[in-house]
Design an enzyme around this catalytic site. Structure first.
Site, PDB file in Angstrom:
ATOM      1  CD  GLU A  63     -12.513   3.787  -8.642  1.00  0.00           C
ATOM      2  OE1 GLU A  63     -12.451   3.759  -7.390  1.00  0.00           O
ATOM      3  OE2 GLU A  63     -12.595   4.847  -9.287  1.00  0.00           O
TER       4      GLU A  63
ATOM      5  CD  GLU B 102      -2.431   1.859   0.337  1.00  0.00           C
ATOM      6  OE1 GLU B 102      -3.239   1.138  -0.274  1.00  0.00           O
ATOM      7  OE2 GLU B 102      -2.199   3.053   0.010  1.00  0.00           O
TER       8      GLU B 102
ATOM      9  NE  ARG C 186     -24.531   6.987  -7.992  1.00  0.00           N
ATOM     10  CZ  ARG C 186     -23.705   6.612  -7.047  1.00  0.00           C
ATOM     11  NH1 ARG C 186     -22.435   6.431  -7.320  1.00  0.00           N
ATOM     12  NH2 ARG C 186     -24.113   6.416  -5.824  1.00  0.00           N
TER      13      ARG C 186
ATOM     14  CB  ALA D 204       3.389  -1.551  -6.868  1.00  0.00           C
TER      15      ALA D 204
HETATM   16  P1  ADP Z   1     -10.795  -0.444  -4.562  1.00  0.00           P
HETATM   17  O1  ADP Z   1     -12.114   0.156  -4.182  1.00  0.00           O
HETATM   18  O2  ADP Z   1     -10.772  -0.972  -5.935  1.00  0.00           O
HETATM   19  O3  ADP Z   1     -10.284  -1.391  -3.529  1.00  0.00           O
HETATM   20  P2  ADP Z   1      -9.402   1.771  -3.360  1.00  0.00           P
HETATM   21  O4  ADP Z   1      -9.282   3.144  -3.907  1.00  0.00           O
HETATM   22  O5  ADP Z   1     -10.281   1.566  -2.191  1.00  0.00           O
HETATM   23  O6  ADP Z   1      -9.807   0.810  -4.578  1.00  0.00           O
HETATM   24  O7  ADP Z   1      -7.963   1.208  -2.943  1.00  0.00           O
HETATM   25  C1  ADP Z   1      -6.865   1.272  -3.794  1.00  0.00           C
HETATM   26  C2  ADP Z   1      -5.619   1.390  -2.953  1.00  0.00           C
HETATM   27  O8  ADP Z   1      -4.470   1.177  -3.779  1.00  0.00           O
HETATM   28  C3  ADP Z   1      -5.438   2.760  -2.308  1.00  0.00           C
HETATM   29  O9  ADP Z   1      -5.268   2.601  -0.923  1.00  0.00           O
HETATM   30  C4  ADP Z   1      -4.190   3.322  -2.988  1.00  0.00           C
HETATM   31  O10 ADP Z   1      -3.418   4.144  -2.136  1.00  0.00           O
HETATM   32  C5  ADP Z   1      -3.439   2.052  -3.363  1.00  0.00           C
HETATM   33  N1  ADP Z   1      -2.477   2.212  -4.482  1.00  0.00           N
HETATM   34  C6  ADP Z   1      -2.672   2.880  -5.639  1.00  0.00           C
HETATM   35  N2  ADP Z   1      -1.577   2.827  -6.417  1.00  0.00           N
HETATM   36  C7  ADP Z   1      -0.654   2.085  -5.730  1.00  0.00           C
HETATM   37  C8  ADP Z   1       0.695   1.675  -5.999  1.00  0.00           C
HETATM   38  N3  ADP Z   1       1.313   2.040  -7.111  1.00  0.00           N
HETATM   39  N4  ADP Z   1       1.311   0.911  -5.065  1.00  0.00           N
HETATM   40  C9  ADP Z   1       0.689   0.565  -3.905  1.00  0.00           C
HETATM   41  N5  ADP Z   1      -0.557   0.947  -3.595  1.00  0.00           N
HETATM   42  C10 ADP Z   1      -1.233   1.696  -4.501  1.00  0.00           C
END
Ligand code: ADP
Length: 449
Positions: free
Chosen positions: A416, A34, A281, A155
């Site tokens: 998403e 994360e 929406r 990542a």
């Molecule tokens: P979903 O609803 O699909 O689970 P979220 O927006 O709730 O999506 O969660 C996506 C998570 O991925 C967020 O906490 C975001 O900070 C994290 N994230 C996005 N890009 C990266 C990355 N490159 N490396 C690690 N975490 C990431």
């Protein structure tokens, strides 16, 4: 440094944590990367309604629902742009997804709600009616299952072997590069790209930086870019959802009159109705955007809710100045600078529609109660960039597909970051089951890979 796991999940939101728990339940060793310092992503900020067919709670409320209706409302609500086989999975496994959360300890309220979520109310809430409950339960389950959580770990690229199979991820953590080797699979769960103005304008030029955005600042589309770099096919990228009922100052979702869409009406800044408030929406958002000044008022009377929590919440908003309260419609018009004649006429006309159960002007179907019991409440609402409906293309096993529609070996995606689940418009309450249903499949498939 090099770390080795069976499954590496990128993203600690709803989909990623669900995938991690599911993979661990299959006996896999799992890491979640994360990039921010906390879990939750957009999931924790959501209004957190979870749609699923649930006879036990719906029947006492006289809601006759079925998986087929849920499918049709989702697929048709998305203007038939989603992959029907994915919609079928979403709508037929949403109830199992909720049961999975309940087994993990999530407590569900008995309220069944509908917020721009199709014709049949099937939206469930946690006890506190927020996304935090979901993330808390999933985070605790990860800890119990021995999932290793790497916060502040971003990542940056997917690693492939010579055959094109995904074998791991490189990530940045405190100026270090860590290589995560994934023996069985990598799961992309990085969320959408609503906060990335350049990227969203690439797919829809009208979504300029002037628009408000409800997303977590980390919602930048990095997972989509990483997937594209290894040949993933993207779909539905041009469908970017504007949430129609956002706060006009910060684009957030939470400062609304409870149940306003079902029990109240919308008027423009002159004081007249302009649309059926129970439209999709996308239709609502477009109509609000095209009103003078780009915002409208949501109006309700004292019958907006029978729940004490809702009433307390609304009084709080009145105290904070987010909601205006008045003893008469004339007073409300004066406070909001609306034309009192237009407002009175619009509401008298709407009340007649409720009596007749027929709205000849805008053909609204949800005609529950008249607006005739003072005090009256109003709050300004506008659109906010909320959810990116497109993303990487997956199949029923959540395998990420390449441009020839073949799975990229050992790469999975959920939430998403994927496209093709909602189509061109999303039913309110469908993103939570999206995360949970496809997160579970991704975790299980990757662990068994
Ligand atoms: P979903 O609803 O699909 O689970 P979220 O927006 O709730 O999506 O969660 C996506 C998570 O991925 C967020 O906490 C975001 O900070 C994290 N994230 C996005 N890009 C990266 C990355 N490159 N490396 C690690 N975490 C990431």
């Amino acid at each position: 440094p090099l770390k080795t796991y069976d499954v590496v999940v990128i993203g600690g939101g709803g989909a990623g944590l669900t995938a991690a728990v599911s993979a661990a339940q299959q006996g896999a060793s799992v890491a979640v990367l994360e990039k921010t310092g906390s879990l939750g992503g957009n999931t924790i900020r959501a209004t957190a309604m979870y749609n699923c067919v649930d006879d036990a709670l719906q029947r006492p409320l006289n809601i006759a629902d079925s998986e087929q209706l849920f499918f049709e409302e989702t697929y048709n609500g998305g203007h038939q742009k989603a992959k029907p086989e994915l919609v079928r999975i979403l709508t037929s496994q949403a109830d199992e997804g909720l049961a999975f959360l309940q087994e993990l300890g999530l407590q569900i309220d008995t309220v069944i709600d509908n917020c721009l979520g199709g014709e049949h109310a099937r939206g469930h809430y946690s006890k506190a009616h927020n996304g935090t409950d979901f993330i808390q339960v999933l985070g605790d389950a990860c800890a119990r299952e021995g999932v290793d959580l790497y916060l502040n770990t971003k990542a940056e690229a997917l690693l492939q072997d010579d055959s094109g199979a995904i074998i791991g991820v490189t990530a940045a953590h405190e100026r270090q590069t860590i290589q995560f080797e994934a023996r069985r699979g990598v799961i992309l769960a990085t969320g959408g790209f609503g906060y990335n103005v350049e990227m969203r304008m690439h797919y829809d030029q009208s979504l300029t930086g002037d628009l408000l955005c409800s997303n977590a600042p980390g919602t930048l589309g990095e997972g989509i870019v990483m997937a594209e770099a290894v040949g993933a096919s993207l779909m539905n990228m041009e469908y970017i959802e504007l949430y129609p009922m956002a706060d006009i100052y910060d684009g957030g979702l939470h400062n609304s009159i409870p149940n306003a869409i079902n029990h109240g009406i919308l008027v423009n800044t002159q004081g007249d109705r302009f649309i059926r408030e129970d439209a999709g929406r996308d239709e609502l958002a477009e109509a609000i955007r095209s009103q003078e000044h780009g915002f409208v008022y949501s109006i309700a009377d004292d019958d907006f809710s029978t729940l004490q929590e809702d009433r307390d919440f609304l009084e709080g908003l009145v105290l904070m100045g987010q909601v205006v309260k008045a003893d008469s419609l004339d007073e409300l018009a004066r406070l909001l600078d609306l034309d009192p004649v237009l407002l009175n006429t619009a509401i008298a006309d709407y009340n007649r529609s409720v009596e007749a159960q027929n709205d000849p002007r805008f053909h609204r179907k949800t005609l529950i109660n008249k607006i005739d019991h003072p005090p009256f409440y109003a709050t300004a609402k506008t659109v906010t960039v909320h959810h990116t409906l497109g993303g990487v293309e997956i199949n029923e096993r959540t395998q990420v597909l390449n441009s020839q529609k073949q799975p990229i070996p050992h790469l999975f995606a959920a939430g998403e970051v994927t496209g093709g689940i909602h189509g061109a418009n999303r039913l309110g309450g469908n993103s939570f089951p999206d995360c949970i249903v496809f997160g579970r499949i991704a975790g299980t498939e990757a662990a068994r890979n």
